[in-house]
Motif scaffolding. Structure first.
Motif, PDB file in Angstrom:
ATOM      1  N   CYS A  19       0.830  -1.211   0.000  1.00 36.78           N
ATOM      2  CA  CYS A  19       0.000   0.000   0.000  1.00 36.78           C
ATOM      3  C   CYS A  19       0.863   1.259   0.000  1.00 36.78           C
ATOM      4  O   CYS A  19       0.583   2.211  -0.718  1.00 36.78           O
ATOM      5  CB  CYS A  19      -0.969  -0.006   1.166  1.00 36.78           C
ATOM      6  N   SER A  20       1.917   1.248   0.798  1.00 38.83           N
ATOM      7  CA  SER A  20       2.769   2.442   0.867  1.00 38.83           C
ATOM      8  C   SER A  20       3.600   2.604  -0.406  1.00 38.83           C
ATOM      9  O   SER A  20       4.010   3.717  -0.732  1.00 38.83           O
ATOM     10  CB  SER A  20       3.652   2.413   2.108  1.00 38.83           C
ATOM     11  N   SER A  21       3.819   1.517  -1.127  1.00 40.67           N
ATOM     12  CA  SER A  21       4.513   1.616  -2.421  1.00 40.67           C
ATOM     13  C   SER A  21       3.576   2.173  -3.494  1.00 40.67           C
ATOM     14  O   SER A  21       3.986   2.986  -4.317  1.00 40.67           O
ATOM     15  CB  SER A  21       5.017   0.244  -2.874  1.00 40.67           C
ATOM     16  N   ILE A  22       2.321   1.716  -3.469  1.00 33.88           N
ATOM     17  CA  ILE A  22       1.342   2.139  -4.474  1.00 33.88           C
ATOM     18  C   ILE A  22       0.836   3.550  -4.207  1.00 33.88           C
ATOM     19  O   ILE A  22       0.656   4.336  -5.135  1.00 33.88           O
ATOM     20  CB  ILE A  22       0.167   1.143  -4.511  1.00 33.88           C
ATOM     21  N   ALA A  23       0.588   3.870  -2.939  1.00 38.41           N
ATOM     22  CA  ALA A  23       0.024   5.174  -2.569  1.00 38.41           C
ATOM     23  C   ALA A  23       0.792   5.773  -1.395  1.00 38.41           C
ATOM     24  O   ALA A  23       0.269   5.889  -0.289  1.00 38.41           O
ATOM     25  CB  ALA A  23      -1.456   5.007  -2.230  1.00 38.41           C
ATOM     26  N   PHE A  27      -0.506   6.066   2.646  1.00 38.30           N
ATOM     27  CA  PHE A  27      -0.203   4.994   3.607  1.00 38.30           C
ATOM     28  C   PHE A  27       1.266   5.027   3.992  1.00 38.30           C
ATOM     29  O   PHE A  27       2.116   5.380   3.191  1.00 38.30           O
ATOM     30  CB  PHE A  27      -0.514   3.608   3.002  1.00 38.30           C
ATOM     31  N   ARG A  28       1.532   4.608   5.242  1.00 41.00           N
ATOM     32  CA  ARG A  28       2.913   4.458   5.697  1.00 41.00           C
ATOM     33  C   ARG A  28       2.970   3.235   6.606  1.00 41.00           C
ATOM     34  O   ARG A  28       1.951   2.826   7.177  1.00 41.00           O
ATOM     35  CB  ARG A  28       3.400   5.694   6.426  1.00 41.00           C
ATOM     36  N   LEU A  29       4.150   2.666   6.720  1.00 42.98           N
ATOM     37  CA  LEU A  29       4.338   1.559   7.653  1.00 42.98           C
ATOM     38  C   LEU A  29       4.753   2.139   8.988  1.00 42.98           C
ATOM     39  O   LEU A  29       5.614   3.010   9.059  1.00 42.98           O
ATOM     40  CB  LEU A  29       5.397   0.578   7.141  1.00 42.98           C
ATOM     41  N   GLU A  30       4.115   1.658  10.031  1.00 41.39           N
ATOM     42  CA  GLU A  30       4.382   2.132  11.382  1.00 41.39           C
ATOM     43  C   GLU A  30       4.408   0.911  12.297  1.00 41.39           C
ATOM     44  O   GLU A  30       3.417   0.173  12.371  1.00 41.39           O
ATOM     45  CB  GLU A  30       3.248   3.086  11.778  1.00 41.39           C
ATOM     46  N   ASP A  31       5.533   0.672  12.934  1.00 42.54           N
ATOM     47  CA  ASP A  31       5.687  -0.502  13.806  1.00 42.54           C
ATOM     48  C   ASP A  31       5.380  -1.799  13.073  1.00 42.54           C
ATOM     49  O   ASP A  31       4.755  -2.711  13.625  1.00 42.54           O
ATOM     50  CB  ASP A  31       4.817  -0.385  15.065  1.00 42.54           C
ATOM     51  N   GLY A  32       5.760  -1.870  11.799  1.00 42.41           N
ATOM     52  CA  GLY A  32       5.612  -3.095  11.027  1.00 42.41           C
ATOM     53  C   GLY A  32       4.255  -3.321  10.394  1.00 42.41           C
ATOM     54  O   GLY A  32       4.041  -4.341   9.744  1.00 42.41           O
ATOM     55  N   THR A  33       3.323  -2.394  10.560  1.00 44.48           N
ATOM     56  CA  THR A  33       2.023  -2.512   9.901  1.00 44.48           C
ATOM     57  C   THR A  33       1.641  -1.188   9.247  1.00 44.48           C
ATOM     58  O   THR A  33       2.172  -0.137   9.599  1.00 44.48           O
ATOM     59  CB  THR A  33       0.896  -2.941  10.877  1.00 44.48           C
ATOM     60  N   ALA A  34       0.725  -1.283   8.307  1.00 47.15           N
ATOM     61  CA  ALA A  34       0.297  -0.092   7.573  1.00 47.15           C
ATOM     62  C   ALA A  34      -0.663   0.749   8.410  1.00 47.15           C
ATOM     63  O   ALA A  34      -1.395   0.229   9.251  1.00 47.15           O
ATOM     64  CB  ALA A  34      -0.383  -0.498   6.278  1.00 47.15           C
TER      65      ALA A  34
END
Length: 73
Positions: A19-23, A27-34
């Motif tokens: 998700c963070s790659s596409i948008a 979206f961002r990864l935080e503590d290993g989850t989106a």
């Protein structure tokens, strides 16, 4: 203007980062989850694409009236 709501079920998220790659603006990864950058967004194809690309369907995108836009059944 119509806004969408974006939610991530962090208990389902595998943290693949798709998700963070596409948008990355949404979206961002935080503590290993989106997590959504903002839970209320302007309509954007990238948000739907990210939700549709999630391997565990952890992202839910809804229209202002509550209609689920993604992921599609």
């Amino acid at each position: 203007m119509t806004r969408w709501t974006v939610a991530v079920d962090r208990s389902r998220c595998m943290g693949t980062g798709m998700c963070s790659s596409i948008a990355p603006d949404h979206f961002r990864l935080e503590d290993g989850t989106a997590t959504p950058v903002n839970p209320s967004v302007e309509p954007a194809d990238a948000v739907v694409d990210a939700a549709e690309s999630c391997p565990v369907e952890a992202i839910l995108v809804r229209d202002a009236d509550g209609t689920v836009l993604a992921p599609q059944e």
